[in-house]
Write an enzyme that holds these catalytic residues in place. Structure first.
Site, PDB file in Angstrom:
ATOM      1  N   LYS A  22      39.255  91.564 -70.982  1.00 36.84           N
ATOM      2  CA  LYS A  22      38.354  91.116 -71.649  1.00 36.84           C
ATOM      3  C   LYS A  22      37.954  90.431 -71.299  1.00 36.84           C
ATOM      4  CE  LYS A  22      40.404  88.713 -75.054  1.00 36.84           C
ATOM      5  NZ  LYS A  22      40.241  87.636 -75.535  1.00 36.84           N
ATOM      6  N   ASN A  23      38.900  88.992 -70.686  1.00 37.90           N
ATOM      7  CA  ASN A  23      37.316  87.830 -70.386  1.00 37.90           C
ATOM      8  C   ASN A  23      36.465  88.260 -69.066  1.00 37.90           C
ATOM      9  OD1 ASN A  23      39.527  87.035 -72.424  1.00 37.90           O
ATOM     10  ND2 ASN A  23      40.734  85.701 -71.203  1.00 37.90           N
ATOM     11  N   ARG A  94      35.509  82.120 -79.566  1.00 40.55           N
ATOM     12  CA  ARG A  94      34.775  80.666 -78.464  1.00 40.55           C
ATOM     13  C   ARG A  94      33.800  81.769 -77.343  1.00 40.55           C
ATOM     14  NH1 ARG A  94      36.426  76.504 -78.712  1.00 40.55           N
ATOM     15  NH2 ARG A  94      36.520  76.249 -76.099  1.00 40.55           N
ATOM     16  N   CYS A 118      40.369  76.471 -83.623  1.00 35.96           N
ATOM     17  CA  CYS A 118      40.940  78.133 -84.597  1.00 35.96           C
ATOM     18  C   CYS A 118      42.821  77.549 -83.652  1.00 35.96           C
ATOM     19  CB  CYS A 118      40.466  78.733 -83.143  1.00 35.96           C
ATOM     20  SG  CYS A 118      41.401  78.276 -81.628  1.00 35.96           S
ATOM     21  N   ARG A 123      39.337  73.415 -80.142  1.00 35.56           N
ATOM     22  CA  ARG A 123      39.448  73.888 -78.547  1.00 35.56           C
ATOM     23  C   ARG A 123      37.617  73.409 -77.799  1.00 35.56           C
ATOM     24  NH1 ARG A 123      40.477  79.966 -77.737  1.00 35.56           N
ATOM     25  NH2 ARG A 123      40.264  79.802 -75.224  1.00 35.56           N
ATOM     26  N   ASP A 306      47.998  82.705 -71.719  1.00 36.93           N
ATOM     27  CA  ASP A 306      47.757  84.202 -72.489  1.00 36.93           C
ATOM     28  C   ASP A 306      49.054  85.015 -72.358  1.00 36.93           C
ATOM     29  OD1 ASP A 306      45.514  83.381 -72.913  1.00 36.93           O
ATOM     30  OD2 ASP A 306      44.206  84.257 -71.540  1.00 36.93           O
ATOM     31  N   ILE A 328      47.816  73.746 -71.672  1.00 33.82           N
ATOM     32  CA  ILE A 328      46.979  74.180 -71.746  1.00 33.82           C
ATOM     33  C   ILE A 328      46.584  74.244 -73.372  1.00 33.82           C
ATOM     34  CG2 ILE A 328      44.575  75.687 -71.237  1.00 33.82           C
ATOM     35  CD1 ILE A 328      46.403  75.176 -68.963  1.00 33.82           C
ATOM     36  N   ARG A 397      41.184  92.212 -81.084  1.00 35.42           N
ATOM     37  CA  ARG A 397      39.776  91.396 -80.651  1.00 35.42           C
ATOM     38  C   ARG A 397      40.069  91.370 -79.080  1.00 35.42           C
ATOM     39  NH1 ARG A 397      40.062  85.351 -82.112  1.00 35.42           N
ATOM     40  NH2 ARG A 397      38.286  85.637 -80.385  1.00 35.42           N
TER      41      ARG A 397
HETATM   42  C1  UD1 Z   1      39.967  81.336 -71.526  1.00 34.46           C
HETATM   43  C2  UD1 Z   1      39.966  82.660 -72.002  1.00 34.46           C
HETATM   44  C3  UD1 Z   1      40.804  82.379 -72.527  1.00 34.46           C
HETATM   45  C4  UD1 Z   1      42.840  81.639 -71.566  1.00 34.46           C
HETATM   46  C5  UD1 Z   1      42.003  80.217 -71.644  1.00 34.46           C
HETATM   47  C6  UD1 Z   1      42.805  79.499 -70.218  1.00 34.46           C
HETATM   48  C7  UD1 Z   1      38.281  83.638 -72.204  1.00 34.46           C
HETATM   49  C8  UD1 Z   1      38.093  83.967 -73.052  1.00 34.46           C
HETATM   50  N1  UD1 Z   1      39.130  82.644 -72.704  1.00 34.46           N
HETATM   51  O1  UD1 Z   1      39.698  80.142 -72.801  1.00 34.46           O
HETATM   52  O2  UD1 Z   1      42.338  83.687 -72.866  1.00 34.46           O
HETATM   53  O3  UD1 Z   1      43.669  80.986 -72.584  1.00 34.46           O
HETATM   54  O4  UD1 Z   1      40.456  80.582 -70.077  1.00 34.46           O
HETATM   55  O5  UD1 Z   1      43.229  80.789 -69.135  1.00 34.46           O
HETATM   56  O6  UD1 Z   1      38.431  84.286 -70.715  1.00 34.46           O
HETATM   57  N2  UD1 Z   1      37.891  71.750 -72.938  1.00 34.46           N
HETATM   58  C9  UD1 Z   1      37.602  71.028 -73.007  1.00 34.46           C
HETATM   59  N3  UD1 Z   1      36.820  70.602 -72.666  1.00 34.46           N
HETATM   60  C10 UD1 Z   1      35.587  72.331 -72.527  1.00 34.46           C
HETATM   61  C11 UD1 Z   1      36.224  73.157 -72.587  1.00 34.46           C
HETATM   62  C12 UD1 Z   1      37.662  73.196 -71.815  1.00 34.46           C
HETATM   63  O7  UD1 Z   1      38.368  70.503 -73.921  1.00 34.46           O
HETATM   64  O8  UD1 Z   1      34.539  72.150 -72.658  1.00 34.46           O
HETATM   65  C13 UD1 Z   1      40.261  72.613 -72.216  1.00 34.46           C
HETATM   66  C14 UD1 Z   1      40.599  73.258 -73.599  1.00 34.46           C
HETATM   67  O9  UD1 Z   1      40.074  72.880 -74.441  1.00 34.46           O
HETATM   68  C15 UD1 Z   1      41.659  73.337 -72.984  1.00 34.46           C
HETATM   69  C16 UD1 Z   1      41.285  73.395 -71.225  1.00 34.46           C
HETATM   70  O10 UD1 Z   1      39.850  72.847 -71.376  1.00 34.46           O
HETATM   71  O11 UD1 Z   1      42.879  73.025 -72.869  1.00 34.46           O
HETATM   72  C17 UD1 Z   1      40.580  74.339 -70.596  1.00 34.46           C
HETATM   73  O12 UD1 Z   1      39.963  75.404 -71.579  1.00 34.46           O
HETATM   74  P1  UD1 Z   1      39.680  76.991 -71.115  1.00 34.46           P
HETATM   75  O13 UD1 Z   1      39.621  77.377 -69.367  1.00 34.46           O
HETATM   76  O14 UD1 Z   1      37.578  76.051 -71.602  1.00 34.46           O
HETATM   77  O15 UD1 Z   1      39.573  77.812 -71.053  1.00 34.46           O
HETATM   78  P2  UD1 Z   1      38.471  79.238 -72.872  1.00 34.46           P
HETATM   79  O16 UD1 Z   1      37.484  79.188 -71.683  1.00 34.46           O
HETATM   80  O17 UD1 Z   1      38.410  78.322 -73.432  1.00 34.46           O
END
Ligand code: UD1
Length: 433
Positions: A22-23, A94, A118, A123, A306, A328, A397
């Site tokens: 999915k991702n 997101r 969420c 996030r 995940d 995370i 989802r």
């Molecule tokens: C993606 C995955 C999700 C997975 C996660 C971590 C998708 C669609 N989703 O989520 O399934 O659980 O990676 O492997 O691919 N952060 C910030 N600011 C930002 C961006 C991130 O503070 O602008 C923080 C987040 O709150 C979190 C950490 O960085 O604590 C990592 O998040 P991130 O790797 O970006 O997760 P997603 O891309 O949202």
């Protein structure tokens, strides 16, 4: 509103095929819309609600998409001409924020709603926005939207604070059509990032280093459509591995990339499961009883956040006390639901302390987020009695035909539609008439 009704106690047995990731699909579908020539044909697209949402968002921007009779997704983006992403769709997921990278790269203008909070905590998308701004975009945040414009994005050196998956993907999408070279330092190394880079390169992009923590993207003038097949979903595969282990089962999980599952495989072996590895499959046999283990989630190749919830569900029935540390996200809200099924879990800051019990007891429970839904389902499969799981549209989802796949492995699970409160009013009206 659908719910699952599960009578627990059947060990899962047989074979299951894993769907596309999915991702990866979410990133690749958006990236396909960077092409101004030809069409992309994507195979192995999982048909969950999130994929449906991203397709609807692209349609609203002017992109043509359709599934053919072999379930391949065709994407033609010559007519992408709108730069405002609709709040009503973006709010659902997101990853919709990837449209910001697409629109800035393709049109030099983007108005995309900021994703809200969420169920797994705050996030933010501040790293994404900082990256666009460092690439020369003028950005304002107004009325809940990020409004960004630029003549053309300019390649530069970007350091991503935490190795964020979403930021790496969004900036990679934006940088492919930028002027000059962009370097992403401390980039995420997840297989889905690598999958996106391979796809973009097949479209004519020039990306090197994906899978390491430095990715270099040399901007090109234009991209064209291509044919591509998405990698298997390592999180779905891991979920079935834990489901086999928790139910005393024996399951062959087919169409997997073992390398993507290294950490969950090692941890399940440490917990006593017997694993047999084939070329693209893995057989998981449960031991008499799982043993408690300690795990900390971390970015790839560490243990994936995940799979933290399915792991916790399995450790609830293990012998001994497990410590599971989540680094995370704020991802332990669902443990209240597992407690309703008898789990003995104490959460101290980011660590869950789980004392093994011998049996879950079936109970009505509510899904709080996607992976929590998977955890509650596999706990229910191992429970004594009946569990009703509400909110399964959240599971849908990200898991393709989850209950069907479990039923094929011998689970006693049915998906039922429950009536909504609003139905009552239509019934009252009918009575009045
Ligand atoms: C993606 C995955 C999700 C997975 C996660 C971590 C998708 C669609 N989703 O989520 O399934 O659980 O990676 O492997 O691919 N952060 C910030 N600011 C930002 C961006 C991130 O503070 O602008 C923080 C987040 O709150 C979190 C950490 O960085 O604590 C990592 O998040 P991130 O790797 O970006 O997760 P997603 O891309 O949202």
């Amino acid at each position: 509103m659908p719910r699952y009704v599960i009578n627990g106690g059947n060990p899962l047995k047989g074979e299951v095929e894993i769907s596309g990731a999915k991702n990866s699909a979410l990133a690749i579908i958006v990236a396909a819309a960077l092409a101004t020539e030809g069409e992309s044909i994507i195979e192995n697209v999982p048909q969950g609600r999130d994929v449906g949402t991203i397709c609807m968002i692209l349609k609203s921007l002017g992109v043509d998409l359709w599934f053919d009779s072999q379930n391949r997704l065709h994407i033609k983006a010559q007519n992408l001409n709108r730069y405002q992403a609709p709040y009503d769709l973006v709010r659902k997921m997101r990853a919709s924020f990837y449209c910001a990278g697409l629109l800035l790269g393709r049109l030099g203008k983007a108005e995309v709603p900021l994703p809200g909070g969420c169920a797994i905590g705050s996030r933010p998308v501040d790293y994404h926005i900082k990256g666009f701004s460092q690439m020369g975009a003028d950005i304002t945040i107004e009325h809940g939207f990020m409004k960004a414009t630029c003549k053309k994005l300019k390649g530069t050196n970007l350091f991503i604070n935490r190795s964020s998956v979403g930021t790496t993907i969004n900036l990679m999408i934006a940088a492919t059509l930028a002027e000059g070279t962009t370097t992403l330092e401390n980039a995420a190394k997840e297989p889905e990032v690598v999958d996106l880079a391979i796809f973009l390169n097949a479209m004519g992009a020039k990306i090197r280093g994906a899978g390491t923590d430095i990715i270099r993207i040399e901007g090109v003038d234009k991209l064209h459509g291509t044919e591509y097949s998405i990698i298997p979903d390592r999180i779905e595969a891991g979920t079935f591995m834990f489901a086999a282990a928790i139910t005393g089962g024996d399951v062959v999980i087919k169409k997997v990339v073992l390398e993507h599952l290294r950490s969950p495989i090692l941890k399940l072996e440490e917990a006593g499961a017997i694993l047999e590895k084939g070329a693209n499959e893995i057989r998981v046999r449960a031991p008499e009883r799982l043993k408690a283990i300690d795990v900390e989630t971390s970015p790839y190749p560490g243990f994936p956040t995940d799979l933290q919830q399915p792991l916790v569900a399995a450790m609830c029935l293990a012998e001994g006390t497990s410590l599971i540390r989540e680094t995370i996200f704020d991802r332990f809200r669902y443990v209240d639901e597992l407690r309703r099924m008898g789990a003995d879990i104490k959460v101290e800051r980011e660590t869950a302390i789980i004392r093994g019990i011998t049996k879950f007891t079936g109970a009505p429970v509510e899904v709080t987020d996607l992976r929590a839904g998977a955890a509650l389902t596999i706990a229910a499969l191992a429970a004594a009695g009946t569990t009703e799981i509400y909110g399964v549209e959240i599971i849908e989802r990200g898991y393709e035909r989850f209950e069907h796949k479990l039923r094929c492995l011998g689970a006693d699970i049915v998906r039922e539609e429950t009536s909504e409160v609003s139905d009552i009013f239509s019934q009252i009206d009918e009575v009045k008439v």
